[in-house]
Design an enzyme around this catalytic site. Structure first.
Site, PDB file in Angstrom:
ATOM      1  N   GLY A  49       0.764  -1.240   0.000  1.00  0.00           N
ATOM      2  CA  GLY A  49       0.000   0.000   0.000  1.00  0.00           C
ATOM      3  C   GLY A  49       0.794   1.290   0.000  1.00  0.00           C
ATOM      4  N   GLU A 103       4.196   3.863   6.053  1.00  0.00           N
ATOM      5  CA  GLU A 103       3.008   3.005   6.009  1.00  0.00           C
ATOM      6  C   GLU A 103       1.883   3.753   5.292  1.00  0.00           C
ATOM      7  OE1 GLU A 103       1.759   0.284   5.919  1.00  0.00           O
ATOM      8  OE2 GLU A 103       0.964  -0.475   7.811  1.00  0.00           O
ATOM      9  N   ASP A 104       0.994   3.012   4.663  1.00  0.00           N
ATOM     10  CA  ASP A 104      -0.117   3.662   3.957  1.00  0.00           C
ATOM     11  C   ASP A 104      -1.183   4.139   4.943  1.00  0.00           C
ATOM     12  OD1 ASP A 104      -0.925   1.068   4.611  1.00  0.00           O
ATOM     13  OD2 ASP A 104      -1.800   0.636   2.657  1.00  0.00           O
ATOM     14  N   ASP A 107      -4.830   1.797  11.103  1.00  0.00           N
ATOM     15  CA  ASP A 107      -6.241   1.624  11.436  1.00  0.00           C
ATOM     16  C   ASP A 107      -6.311   1.221  12.915  1.00  0.00           C
ATOM     17  OD1 ASP A 107      -8.976   1.105   9.859  1.00  0.00           O
ATOM     18  OD2 ASP A 107      -8.724  -0.535  11.261  1.00  0.00           O
ATOM     19  N   LYS A 135      -6.563   6.582  11.126  1.00  0.00           N
ATOM     20  CA  LYS A 135      -7.952   6.627  11.604  1.00  0.00           C
ATOM     21  C   LYS A 135      -7.900   6.657  13.124  1.00  0.00           C
ATOM     22  CE  LYS A 135      -9.855   3.801   7.836  1.00  0.00           C
ATOM     23  NZ  LYS A 135     -10.370   2.457   7.489  1.00  0.00           N
ATOM     24  N   PHE A 156     -13.971   3.212   4.915  1.00  0.00           N
ATOM     25  CA  PHE A 156     -13.043   2.446   4.083  1.00  0.00           C
ATOM     26  C   PHE A 156     -12.631   3.284   2.880  1.00  0.00           C
ATOM     27  CE2 PHE A 156     -11.874  -0.596   0.776  1.00  0.00           C
ATOM     28  CZ  PHE A 156     -10.898  -1.313   1.457  1.00  0.00           C
ATOM     29  N   ASP A 163      -5.847  -0.300  -1.800  1.00  0.00           N
ATOM     30  CA  ASP A 163      -6.679  -1.106  -2.700  1.00  0.00           C
ATOM     31  C   ASP A 163      -7.995  -1.535  -2.087  1.00  0.00           C
ATOM     32  OD1 ASP A 163      -5.484  -2.984  -0.836  1.00  0.00           O
ATOM     33  OD2 ASP A 163      -6.244  -4.547  -2.165  1.00  0.00           O
TER      34      ASP A 163
HETATM   35  P1  5GP Z   1      -4.244  -2.100  11.241  1.00  0.00           P
HETATM   36  O1  5GP Z   1      -3.357  -3.235  11.612  1.00  0.00           O
HETATM   37  O2  5GP Z   1      -3.711  -0.748  11.649  1.00  0.00           O
HETATM   38  O3  5GP Z   1      -5.660  -2.308  11.715  1.00  0.00           O
HETATM   39  O4  5GP Z   1      -4.419  -2.137   9.688  1.00  0.00           O
HETATM   40  C1  5GP Z   1      -3.483  -1.641   8.813  1.00  0.00           C
HETATM   41  C2  5GP Z   1      -3.709  -2.226   7.443  1.00  0.00           C
HETATM   42  O5  5GP Z   1      -5.102  -2.449   7.172  1.00  0.00           O
HETATM   43  C3  5GP Z   1      -3.237  -1.257   6.393  1.00  0.00           C
HETATM   44  O6  5GP Z   1      -1.880  -1.447   6.102  1.00  0.00           O
HETATM   45  C4  5GP Z   1      -4.157  -1.564   5.242  1.00  0.00           C
HETATM   46  O7  5GP Z   1      -3.594  -2.621   4.471  1.00  0.00           O
HETATM   47  C5  5GP Z   1      -5.433  -2.068   5.867  1.00  0.00           C
HETATM   48  N1  5GP Z   1      -6.489  -1.025   5.943  1.00  0.00           N
HETATM   49  C6  5GP Z   1      -7.009  -0.456   7.057  1.00  0.00           C
HETATM   50  N2  5GP Z   1      -7.960   0.439   6.763  1.00  0.00           N
HETATM   51  C7  5GP Z   1      -8.037   0.462   5.407  1.00  0.00           C
HETATM   52  C8  5GP Z   1      -8.857   1.224   4.485  1.00  0.00           C
HETATM   53  O8  5GP Z   1      -9.704   2.068   4.821  1.00  0.00           O
HETATM   54  N3  5GP Z   1      -8.650   0.973   3.160  1.00  0.00           N
HETATM   55  C9  5GP Z   1      -7.740   0.055   2.709  1.00  0.00           C
HETATM   56  N4  5GP Z   1      -7.622  -0.095   1.393  1.00  0.00           N
HETATM   57  N5  5GP Z   1      -6.961  -0.675   3.560  1.00  0.00           N
HETATM   58  C10 5GP Z   1      -7.109  -0.465   4.886  1.00  0.00           C
END
Ligand code: 5GP
Length: 179
Positions: A49, A103-104, A107, A135, A156, A163
């Site tokens: 990402g 990082e992209d 969440d 977020k 989302f 993606d």
């Molecule tokens: P975390 O471990 O912080 O919950 O999630 C991080 C990963 O979840 C990100 O690197 C991404 O791949 C995915 N992710 C979380 N929210 C989104 C979103 O709104 N859109 C997309 N495309 N991926 C997300």
């Protein structure tokens, strides 16, 4: 009416324009240039990402630096927790080096928390997180995020590297799912 795109079976409306994103990326790059002056950081961009974010941010970084692209792989192994997570693609010695993770999106923060735990085993000099998107409403762990381009609601999103089911990464804007 804001621009709407179709990605596979879902519709997404534009939330952040190319100009807004580029302005934030430049702002964060300037912060890094200031904070890391005199140092030679290693940027670890987390695939898939972050590839567009990394490409844009790094062209604004004026420090002498190295770049590596990594992935966080999960597999079941013989451990008490059941899951083992490993950083793959780290093909350089980061011992004593200042590391900046690109990082992209953060969440829940669990991915980044795992990443930092794993990287610490390589004894870097320091680790900072630089994320395109955050977020804050979803964050579940205590994570120190030093650099963040945009704080967004709990929706989302796709585009600019992110993606939906493999599609939608190749846009200059960031889009939010239309309900
Ligand atoms: P975390 O471990 O912080 O919950 O999630 C991080 C990963 O979840 C990100 O690197 C991404 O791949 C995915 N992710 C979380 N929210 C989104 C979103 O709104 N859109 C997309 N495309 N991926 C997300």
């Amino acid at each position: 009416m804001s621009k709407v795109i179709q990605v596979k079976d879902l519709k997404f409306a534009v939330s952040y324009s190319e100009e807004q994103i580029q302005a934030e990326v430049k702002r964060v790059a300037a912060e890094i240039n200031r904070d890391y002056a005199g140092q030679e950081p290693v940027f670890l961009a987390v695939l898939n990402g972050s590839f567009i974010f990394a490409a844009d941010l790094l062209r604004e970084v004026t420090l002498p630096c190295e770049v590596s692209f990594v992935r966080l792989a999960s597999y079941q192994g013989v451990s008490t927790t059941g899951e083992i997570r490993e950083v793959i693609g780290l093909n350089m010695d980061i011992t004593g080096r200042p590391v900046i993770i690109l990082e992209d999106i953060v969440d829940t923060g669990l991915t980044m928390a795992h990443m930092i735990d794993t990287l610490k085993r390589h004894n870097p000099g320091s680790i900072d997180i630089c994320t395109l998107l955050l977020k804050p409403g979803k964050l579940q762990v205590d994570l120190d995020i030093r650099y963040c381009c945009l704080q967004i609601p709990n929706d989302f999103i796709v585009g600019y590297g992110l993606d939906y089911d493999g599609y939608g990464r190749n846009t200059k804007e960031i889009y939010t799912l239309v309900n």
